[in-house]
Design a protein around this motif. Sequence first.
Motif, mmCIF file in Angstrom:
data_model
loop_
_atom_site.group_PDB
_atom_site.id
_atom_site.type_symbol
_atom_site.label_atom_id
_atom_site.label_comp_id
_atom_site.label_asym_id
_atom_site.label_seq_id
_atom_site.Cartn_x
_atom_site.Cartn_y
_atom_site.Cartn_z
ATOM 1 N N ASN A 1 8.474 6.408 9.407
ATOM 2 C CA ASN A 1 7.538 5.709 8.906
ATOM 3 C C ASN A 1 8.573 4.329 8.560
ATOM 4 O OD1 ASN A 1 6.577 4.456 5.878
ATOM 5 N ND2 ASN A 1 4.823 4.641 7.107
ATOM 6 N N ASP B 1 8.219 12.043 14.121
ATOM 7 C CA ASP B 1 7.484 10.983 13.249
ATOM 8 C C ASP B 1 8.130 10.171 12.504
ATOM 9 O OD1 ASP B 1 5.101 9.263 12.969
ATOM 10 O OD2 ASP B 1 4.214 10.534 11.394
ATOM 11 N N THR C 1 11.956 5.910 7.527
ATOM 12 C CA THR C 1 11.937 7.317 6.866
ATOM 13 C C THR C 1 11.373 8.267 7.956
ATOM 14 O OG1 THR C 1 11.409 6.507 4.712
ATOM 15 C CG2 THR C 1 10.762 9.110 5.100
ATOM 16 N N ASN C 2 12.262 9.318 8.139
ATOM 17 C CA ASN C 2 12.037 10.151 8.907
ATOM 18 C C ASN C 2 10.942 11.234 8.710
ATOM 19 O OD1 ASN C 2 11.716 12.600 10.857
ATOM 20 N ND2 ASN C 2 13.933 12.315 11.631
ATOM 21 N N THR C 3 9.628 11.095 8.685
ATOM 22 C CA THR C 3 8.414 11.862 8.216
ATOM 23 C C THR C 3 8.057 12.949 9.193
ATOM 24 O OG1 THR C 3 6.927 10.381 9.480
ATOM 25 C CG2 THR C 3 7.627 9.859 6.887
ATOM 26 N N PRO D 1 15.093 14.746 9.413
ATOM 27 C CA PRO D 1 13.858 14.914 8.582
ATOM 28 C C PRO D 1 14.098 14.474 7.245
ATOM 29 C CG PRO D 1 14.019 16.563 10.262
ATOM 30 C CD PRO D 1 15.339 15.931 10.270
ATOM 31 N N GLY D 2 13.282 13.666 6.641
ATOM 32 C CA GLY D 2 13.554 13.430 5.058
ATOM 33 C C GLY D 2 14.061 12.355 4.641
#
Length: 384
Positions: free
Chosen positions: A151, A149, A174-176, A209-210
């Motif tokens: 954003n 995912d 952003t890698n959510t 991620p993050g």
Amino acid sequence: ALTSDTTNLASVVGTPSSGTTPLGLPDVSDTDTADVNVIDPGINLEKSVSPSVINPGEDVEYTFLVSNTGDDPLTNIVLTDANCQPGSTPESGDNGNGILDPGETWVYTCTKQNVTADTPNTADVEGIDSKGGTETDTATAFVDVINPDMNVSKVADPTTIYAGDTVTYTYQVTNTGDAPLSLIVIVDNWCSPVTYISGDTNTDGLLDPGEVWNYECSTTLSQDTTNIFTVSALDPLQQLVEDQASADVDVINPVINVEKSADRTVVQAPDNTVVYTYVVTNPGDDPLTNVGVTDLDCSTSIVGPVYSVGNSDTILEPGEVWTYTCTMPVTQDTTNTVTASGDDSKGNPVDDNDSETVNVVNPSINVEKNVDNSVILAGGSVLY
């Protein structure tokens, strides 16, 4: 104590009591051997899974390879896996004797359906060597259930401009999710090029991620714009992950208009009172605040506004009509100017003016009388 396979030779020699042996040999002798098998039993388990990265709810197949890495055949092979238990007999590798012989590799498989979470799956194997000892090994295979995912957000600065002004957009991606994303592609329908600024902290070229990646783009605009920012990327399964964000920029054209009229444009003393009417409108596209009218010749008696068209919120919205009046005596010919002013949404002033002329008249008449002959006889005629 022996450490390796051993063939052990024993010899015996004896002398007959007669002192001689047949054929005149002095002694008699014999030899014999005994074999000892020093075993080095070993078992090895390798476990793999395919695919190892999946979407939630997909199936995976585990493969188990059980090998005899020693020199002693193993019996009673037991393979256990709490998460996905294969069958009790191998699918291939056994020569048919049911014994895991040295050098043999037995193959087992197991299908796990509907895997919904990351799974570190551990299997154990054991076998019995020829002396009754137990040989064991353990192996693990990890299934990564990904939930990719992202954003994106977008901000315009400034958000209100005049036509031709420059707007700078800043973007955050952003890698959510829980999987790294690759091949980040950015499309902005109004601004290019979109330039990467920062965010790839480990410089691996992946949106991990993050991580938050920052971008920027500047452009000039001449009309109201809803700017759409689309980011596309690929997850580890090469599936598309997308998100969009938008930012609105209001390109304003602030205008104020005033029209001035007088109820009479010609007056005569003593009835010389004139009522001026000022109609203020907003023909632009931007609401105006701090709206007012000034008339140097009629400054003390301006009345209004009356919201002819509007919501009386003291903001001159586009299309609203405000009406003011001013009553004053006019004693001489007067060209009277009114100025309407206000502030646009960027805080800058806009204004307009209009004039009206009132004429003051003072009418008079004069008569002069003459006669052609002021002395005549009775009955004579004269010309006046």
